[in-house]
Design a protein around this motif. Structure first.
Motif, PDB file in Angstrom:
ATOM      1  N   PRO A 125      40.170  65.967  38.948  1.00  0.00           N
ATOM      2  CA  PRO A 125      40.900  64.699  38.798  1.00  0.00           C
ATOM      3  C   PRO A 125      42.118  64.920  37.908  1.00  0.00           C
ATOM      4  CG  PRO A 125      38.967  64.708  37.371  1.00  0.00           C
ATOM      5  CD  PRO A 125      38.972  66.036  38.092  1.00  0.00           C
ATOM      6  N   LEU A 126      43.282  64.990  38.507  1.00  0.00           N
ATOM      7  CA  LEU A 126      44.481  65.405  37.778  1.00  0.00           C
ATOM      8  C   LEU A 126      45.103  64.270  36.970  1.00  0.00           C
ATOM      9  CD1 LEU A 126      46.042  67.626  40.565  1.00  0.00           C
ATOM     10  CD2 LEU A 126      44.744  68.363  38.558  1.00  0.00           C
ATOM     11  N   ALA A 127      44.973  63.046  37.464  1.00  0.00           N
ATOM     12  CA  ALA A 127      45.497  61.899  36.719  1.00  0.00           C
ATOM     13  C   ALA A 127      44.767  60.636  37.155  1.00  0.00           C
ATOM     14  CB  ALA A 127      46.996  61.736  36.936  1.00  0.00           C
ATOM     15  N   ILE A 128      44.400  59.821  36.188  1.00  0.00           N
ATOM     16  CA  ILE A 128      43.839  58.499  36.459  1.00  0.00           C
ATOM     17  C   ILE A 128      44.813  57.488  35.880  1.00  0.00           C
ATOM     18  CG2 ILE A 128      41.925  56.918  36.059  1.00  0.00           C
ATOM     19  CD1 ILE A 128      40.093  59.314  35.836  1.00  0.00           C
ATOM     20  N   THR A 129      45.399  56.687  36.753  1.00  0.00           N
ATOM     21  CA  THR A 129      46.459  55.765  36.336  1.00  0.00           C
ATOM     22  C   THR A 129      46.054  54.324  36.592  1.00  0.00           C
ATOM     23  OG1 THR A 129      47.560  55.845  38.505  1.00  0.00           O
ATOM     24  CG2 THR A 129      48.247  57.471  36.876  1.00  0.00           C
ATOM     25  N   ASP A 130      46.543  53.430  35.750  1.00  0.00           N
ATOM     26  CA  ASP A 130      46.393  52.005  36.010  1.00  0.00           C
ATOM     27  C   ASP A 130      47.394  51.608  37.089  1.00  0.00           C
ATOM     28  OD1 ASP A 130      44.416  51.639  34.110  1.00  0.00           O
ATOM     29  OD2 ASP A 130      45.850  51.232  32.505  1.00  0.00           O
TER      30      ASP A 130
ATOM     31  N   PRO B 204      48.382  57.116  30.275  1.00  0.00           N
ATOM     32  CA  PRO B 204      46.958  57.153  30.616  1.00  0.00           C
ATOM     33  C   PRO B 204      46.412  55.766  30.915  1.00  0.00           C
ATOM     34  CG  PRO B 204      47.218  57.287  28.241  1.00  0.00           C
ATOM     35  CD  PRO B 204      48.603  57.321  28.823  1.00  0.00           C
ATOM     36  N   SER B 205      45.310  55.734  31.621  1.00  0.00           N
ATOM     37  CA  SER B 205      44.675  54.464  31.944  1.00  0.00           C
ATOM     38  C   SER B 205      44.071  53.848  30.682  1.00  0.00           C
ATOM     39  CB  SER B 205      43.576  54.678  32.986  1.00  0.00           C
ATOM     40  OG  SER B 205      42.798  53.509  33.152  1.00  0.00           O
TER      41      SER B 205
ATOM     42  N   GLY C 247      52.688  61.990  26.105  1.00  0.00           N
ATOM     43  CA  GLY C 247      51.703  60.994  25.683  1.00  0.00           C
ATOM     44  C   GLY C 247      51.538  59.858  26.662  1.00  0.00           C
ATOM     45  N   GLY C 248      52.522  59.673  27.533  1.00  0.00           N
ATOM     46  CA  GLY C 248      52.463  58.605  28.519  1.00  0.00           C
ATOM     47  C   GLY C 248      53.463  58.849  29.625  1.00  0.00           C
TER      48      GLY C 248
ATOM     49  N   SER D  59      53.866  58.041  24.043  1.00  0.00           N
ATOM     50  CA  SER D  59      52.696  57.189  24.197  1.00  0.00           C
ATOM     51  C   SER D  59      52.836  56.395  25.486  1.00  0.00           C
ATOM     52  CB  SER D  59      52.575  56.220  23.019  1.00  0.00           C
ATOM     53  OG  SER D  59      53.674  55.307  23.027  1.00  0.00           O
ATOM     54  N   ARG D  60      51.744  55.789  25.911  1.00  0.00           N
ATOM     55  CA  ARG D  60      51.781  54.900  27.074  1.00  0.00           C
ATOM     56  C   ARG D  60      52.791  53.782  26.848  1.00  0.00           C
ATOM     57  NH1 ARG D  60      47.822  52.308  30.858  1.00  0.00           N
ATOM     58  NH2 ARG D  60      48.387  50.104  30.949  1.00  0.00           N
ATOM     59  N   GLU D  61      52.770  53.209  25.660  1.00  0.00           N
ATOM     60  CA  GLU D  61      53.651  52.076  25.361  1.00  0.00           C
ATOM     61  C   GLU D  61      55.116  52.491  25.417  1.00  0.00           C
ATOM     62  OE1 GLU D  61      50.940  52.984  23.620  1.00  0.00           O
ATOM     63  OE2 GLU D  61      49.689  51.357  24.425  1.00  0.00           O
TER      64      GLU D  61
END
Length: 401
Positions: A207-212, A230-231, A317-318, A375-377
């Motif tokens: 699983p290379l990436a899990i995204t929202d 990241p999710s 980070g995001g 970061s995600r943000e």
């Protein structure tokens, strides 16, 4: 890259040359492959990377079969859209070409009803579902449902129904849109939606990436507006385990996969599994985050030289794939600033003169950008700021529906 048959470049047949195929076509061109691309749209943007433009529907299997033989291709791939996945698998099987999935598996991943049946037999968690044909009574609803044509893609025949009053019309819409004349009614799982982008080799799933997956509201229900890594889902390992079980049930042991999951109060539920690259530039997001060249792995799988992906620690980070939506009308010009902070790539799908309709389907989107951050943000903030600075200038095209 050279083929086994001699010194010529390997010859790859790509089904589709639209926005969903751009990343793979770019990657194939960078590898020096000879590329034939199939698309019924003469203005498809991916044709810019092809050595041979083939103006055909990607669903015209007999014509594509003849084309593959005439061009003596070494591999065939259908990235980004569902139905051509089956076309590619069947042609590869008849032609003796290497291919990551069998024709049998292709049926399960391109027909939502067959997929639901197989996942149910294997005990894979999924929403409650009903199949409705002519003369069948609709189910009694105790919550929202999604009604879809089981053998279509890209929001064709798809409707969100929040109460019983709209159910009959939604079923009629789905039955009319489908090939089989039946509608699939699925419980809407209450919870966030995530996408699992992965690659399998010899039965080993990475699983290379899990995204929202952030989607538009009706009437554009189901259209992704962004994929965010990241999710925010807390237990992504349980999501990955559920997806791995679904892939095994469907017979996906090699090649790329793209799985949509909703995480409800009782855990992950598989919404849909595709044995292909995602159509929203997911491979580029994976490479941005991990350094894994997922487009390259998919190409190698199609040519019969499957590689095992090695896991890399995240490099950022995001990351966000943010889709762009233009005002309805005739496209006159697009303004893209030269410098957009934290943006790795901007894709504009259409040329001046294209008529944008109001957003209803994924094909109505105007482009996409890939942003990253610490970061995600920060990645989300950069994506939104960049999207605000990209301007689509359109002129009135009259009454668009």
């Amino acid at each position: 890259m050279e083929s086994d048959s001699g010194s010529r470049s390997a010859r790859l047949l790509v089904l589709g040359a639209g926005p969903a195929q751009l990343g793979l076509l770019e990657a194939a061109r960078a590898r020096g492959l000879w590329i034939a691309a199939v698309d019924r749209n003469p203005a498809a943007p991916g044709f810019a990377f092809a050595d041979r433009r083939c103006i055909l529907s990607t669903e015209d299997e007999p014509a594509i079969d003849r084309l593959a033989g005439a061009l003596q291709v070494d591999g065939i791939i259908a990235p980004g859209t569902d139905w051509p996945v089956g076309v590619a698998a069947r042609i590869a099987e008849r032609s003796g070409l290497a291919h990551p999935i069998s024709a049998k598996t292709a049926v399960l991943v391109t027909n939502k009803l067959r997929q639901r049946e197989r996942l149910g037999e294997a005990g894979v968690p999924q929403p409650r579902w009903w199949v409705i044909g002519g003369g069948d009574d609709p189910p009694a609803l105790d919550g929202a449902v999604v009604v879809k044509a089981p053998d279509r893609q890209g929001q064709k025949g798809l409707t969100l129904v929040e109460d019983e009053h709209g159910l009959a019309d939604a079923i009629a819409t789905a039955r009319a849109a489908g090939r089989s004349g039946v509608a699939l009614v699925e419980e809407l799982v209450d919870g966030p939606e995530v996408t699992v982008v992965g690659f399998s080799a010899a039965g080993e799933f990475a699983p290379l990436a899990i995204t929202d997956r952030l989607v538009a509201k009706p009437p554009a229900y189901g259209v992704a507006l962004a994929h965010v890594w990241p999710s925010e889902v807390s237990d992504t390992s349980k999501v990955s385990d559920t997806v791995q079980k679904a892939l095994a049930a469907l017979g996906i042991s090699d090649g790329p996969s793209y799985t949509q999951v909703r995480v409800g109060p009782d855990g992950p539920r598989v919404i849909e599994v595709a044995a292909r690259l995602g159509g929203g530039h997911d491979a580029e997001l994976v490479e941005c985050v991990t350094g894994v060249d997922l487009n390259g792995l998919a190409i190698e799988a199609a040519l019969g030289t499957t590689l095992v992906p090695t896991w890399h620690e995240p490099r950022v980070g995001g990351a966000v794939t943010r889709f762009l939506v233009a005002p309805p009308g005739i496209l006159e010009s697009v303004e893209v600033p030269e410098r957009l902070e934290g943006v790795e790539k901007v894709r504009i799908y259409r040329e001046p003169g294209y008529v944008f309709a109001p957003l209803r389907r994924g094909s109505d989107r105007a482009g996409a950008l890939l942003a990253f951050g610490n970061s995600r943000e920060q990645a989300l903030s950069r994506a939104d700021a960049a999207a605000d600075r990209i301007r689509f200038l359109t002129a009135d095209a009259g009454a668009l529906v």
